[in-house]
Design a protein around this motif. Structure first.
Motif, short mmCIF file in Angstrom:
data_model
loop_
_atom_site.label_atom_id
_atom_site.label_comp_id
_atom_site.label_asym_id
_atom_site.label_seq_id
_atom_site.Cartn_x
_atom_site.Cartn_y
_atom_site.Cartn_z
N ALA A 191 1.98 5.27 -6.65
CA ALA A 191 1.63 5.06 -8.06
C ALA A 191 0.34 5.75 -8.43
O ALA A 191 0.17 6.19 -9.57
CB ALA A 191 1.54 3.56 -8.36
N SER A 192 -0.61 5.84 -7.48
CA SER A 192 -1.89 6.44 -7.84
C SER A 192 -1.95 7.92 -7.45
O SER A 192 -2.95 8.58 -7.71
CB SER A 192 -3.05 5.66 -7.23
N LEU A 193 -0.90 8.42 -6.84
CA LEU A 193 -0.91 9.82 -6.38
C LEU A 193 -1.21 10.85 -7.48
O LEU A 193 -1.97 11.78 -7.23
CB LEU A 193 0.43 10.14 -5.70
N PRO A 194 -0.66 10.71 -8.68
CA PRO A 194 -0.97 11.72 -9.71
C PRO A 194 -2.47 11.82 -9.98
O PRO A 194 -3.02 12.92 -10.05
CB PRO A 194 -0.23 11.22 -10.95
N VAL A 195 -3.12 10.67 -10.14
CA VAL A 195 -4.55 10.67 -10.44
C VAL A 195 -5.34 11.15 -9.22
O VAL A 195 -6.31 11.90 -9.33
CB VAL A 195 -5.01 9.27 -10.86
N LEU A 196 -4.89 10.73 -8.04
CA LEU A 196 -5.55 11.11 -6.80
C LEU A 196 -5.52 12.63 -6.60
O LEU A 196 -6.52 13.25 -6.26
CB LEU A 196 -4.82 10.44 -5.64
N LEU A 197 -4.37 13.23 -6.84
CA LEU A 197 -4.25 14.68 -6.68
C LEU A 197 -5.07 15.41 -7.73
O LEU A 197 -5.60 16.48 -7.47
CB LEU A 197 -2.78 15.10 -6.75
N GLY A 198 -5.19 14.80 -8.91
CA GLY A 198 -6.06 15.37 -9.93
C GLY A 198 -7.50 15.44 -9.43
O GLY A 198 -8.20 16.44 -9.62
N LEU B 226 0.83 -1.21 0.00
CA LEU B 226 0.00 0.00 0.00
C LEU B 226 0.87 1.26 0.00
O LEU B 226 0.71 2.13 -0.84
CB LEU B 226 -0.94 -0.01 1.21
N HIS B 227 1.82 1.33 0.93
CA HIS B 227 2.50 2.63 1.05
C HIS B 227 3.75 2.75 0.18
O HIS B 227 4.21 3.85 -0.09
CB HIS B 227 2.77 2.97 2.53
#
Lengths: 265, 246
Positions: A183-190, A176-177
């Motif tokens: 890995a999903s941070l770019p989409v998450l921040l979007g 998870l961390h």
């Protein structure tokens, strides 16, 4: 303020705003001034720029602007936080389990079909005119885009990297961390970037329906007293608030996603 | 002969498929000695990668078994693509296995630095993967596979995505690393010259369902140089492999 970055925060190289942006704003201001002075409109229809500026100064000095801005900002931030936490948690579960997705997705889609503006009065009736109903409205409006982005982001984690982590006997928590979150941070921040501006809308909708403070309340007051300059002040403050939040998330993106920045070579 | 480090016994696997079942591996048996370099050679679709994935415990076999001497092994895996984490620098990618095992950061960094030197990437420690060439990225992947001192290296066509020149340079480097680090290696490839350049033994798998058709010892002297490829013995071994693949 860098306008290009606001519209396209991760891709554009940092540059100071072009003079055309300032020129266009100056032209708009001039147009406003001309219309308000020479179109023969009364001030309660269209106040002049200098009247709005004076009203702004007055609201600033007597402390009312700060009070209402703080109220709205508190609702926006709490709603954003609550909505994001709920959406990320649920989104993670959905991304991990097809069965769970099939169980909850009909309800999720149904909630999206309900216009938030239509149920806002209901929420204010149920939960009172205080801060809680506003936070709830913000959270609801933030929820869906963040949820969708969480699911998309989690699903986009390459299988080969999962294989790598499994071959190294990584624990669930390590996966998870060390893998899924970065890995999903770019989409998450979007998703968060969209959610931040939506949250401002949610707060204002809630305040318009019923409240005794906040910038939406200020709009109502201004309208009721034919103090249209005050309405303008509230609207401009809201714009500034939304832009500041958007800018904050964009700033976070640039700091956290430095590894994906594309440089012109 | 010493005890084998890996014993594979009658391994079979079938996948559910649209038209029934896909039989990928059929009663595959072999052993690997410590510090042996074994290549698995076969046409595409012969289940080579599947075999590797089973040994890495990423897949469960339908029947049969395999066992490593000394229980659960530490595995170093290199994939067809470098498979680096784009949000980690080259050095941070190399330290990943040690972080998973809970080593302190300074130990991990010191060991990663040694490996950076071993694979010849000095100066690129803090580069992002997007700034590395294919060959450099694959070197990082090899360093990452070595850092936790694995019992066995599983290499899945690690040079398949590289251009021919880089690939041959990597062969030389890999055999240097293998000789210095004394590792047991199981490498999947579809290139005859790659397997002859690197391996002590080559296992040839048949077309699906994959069965071992030939187990060929490669007795070419080491270190193996490029010119070796023009010797008669190399040609003879290559022909044997070619005929086995069919």
């Amino acid at each position: 303020m860098n306008w290009k970055l606001l519209l396209n925060p991760t891709r554009t190289p940092r540059r100071s705003p072009h003079w055309t942006a300032y020129a266009s704003m100056a032209a708009a201001l001039l147009g406003w001034w001309l219309i308000s002075h020479f179109a023969g409109l009364p001030a309660f229809i269209l106040p002049a720029p200098e009247q709005v500026a004076a009203r702004f100064w007055k609201a600033l000095v007597d402390g009312s602007l700060l009070l209402h801005t703080t109220a709205t900002l508190t609702e926006v931030l709490l709603g954003l936080l609550a909505g994001t936490v709920a959406a990320v948690t649920l989104g993670y579960a959905i991304a991990k389990s097809r069965l769970f997705e099939q169980l909850v997705s009909p309800y999720l889609v149904a909630t999206q079909a309900i216009p938030i503006v239509a149920i806002a009065p209901l929420l204010v009736i149920w939960f009172g005119p205080g801060i809680f109903s506003k936070v709830l409205i913000c959270a609801l409006i933030v929820f869906f885009p963040v949820l969708v982005n969480t699911v998309v982001g989690m699903r986009a984690v390459p299988r080969s990297l999962h294989d790598l982590m499994h071959s190294l006997r990584a624990t669930r928590w390590q996966i998870l961390h060390m893998l899924e979150i970065p890995a999903s941070l770019p989409v998450l921040l979007g998703g968060l970037r969209i959610g931040a501006t939506l949250s401002v809308i949610g707060a204002v909708v809630g305040e318009l329906v019923g409240s005794d403070r906040g910038l939406g309340f200020l709009v109502n007051v201004g309208r009721g007293q034919y103090d249209t300059a005050l309405v303008f002040v509230a609207v401009f403050t809201l714009i500034a608030l939304a832009l500041a939040l958007y800018g904050l998330v964009s700033f976070l993106e640039r700091k956290l996603l430095i590894w994906q920045e594309t440089f012109e070579r | 002969m010493t005890d084998p480090i890996l014993t594979v016994h009658d391994l079979s696997i079938t996948f559910p498929d649209r038209n029934g079942e896909l039989h990928a591996l059929d009663t595959v048996s072999f052993t690997i000695q410590p510090r042996e370099f074994v290549c698995v050679l076969g046409p595409s679709g012969s289940g080579k990668s599947t075999l590797l994935r089973i040994l890495a415990s990423l897949l469960k076999p339908t029947s049969g078994s395999f066992s490593f001497t000394g229980g659960e092994p530490k595995i170093g895996m290199v994939f067809q693509q470098s498979n680096l984490m784009p949000w980690r620098t080259a050095l941070e990618n190399i330290t990943l296995p040690l972080e998973i095992q809970g080593f302190p950061a300074d130990v991990a960094h010191a060991r990663a630095q040694e490996l950076i030197d071993l694979v010849g990437l000095q100066g690129f420690e803090s580069s992002w993967p997007r700034d590395l060439s294919g060959g450099m990225a694959q070197r990082v992947a090899i360093a990452r596979a070595l850092i936790h001192d694995p019992d066995i290296l599983l290499l899945d066509e690690p040079f398949g995505s590289l251009d021919a020149l880089t690939r041959e340079r990597m062969w030389t480097e890999l055999s240097h690393i293998w000789q210095r680090r004394q590792k047991t290696v199981l490498m999947v490839t579809h290139s005859i010259s790659e397997s002859l350049f690197l391996a002590d033994r080559v296992l040839v798998l048949t077309q699906r369902p994959g069965r071992i058709k030939l187990d060929l010892g490669v007795d070419l002297p080491r270190p193996r140089a490029d010119e070796m490829r023009y010797t008669a013995h190399f040609g003879k071994l290559a022909r044997q492999l070619k005929e086995a693949i069919g």
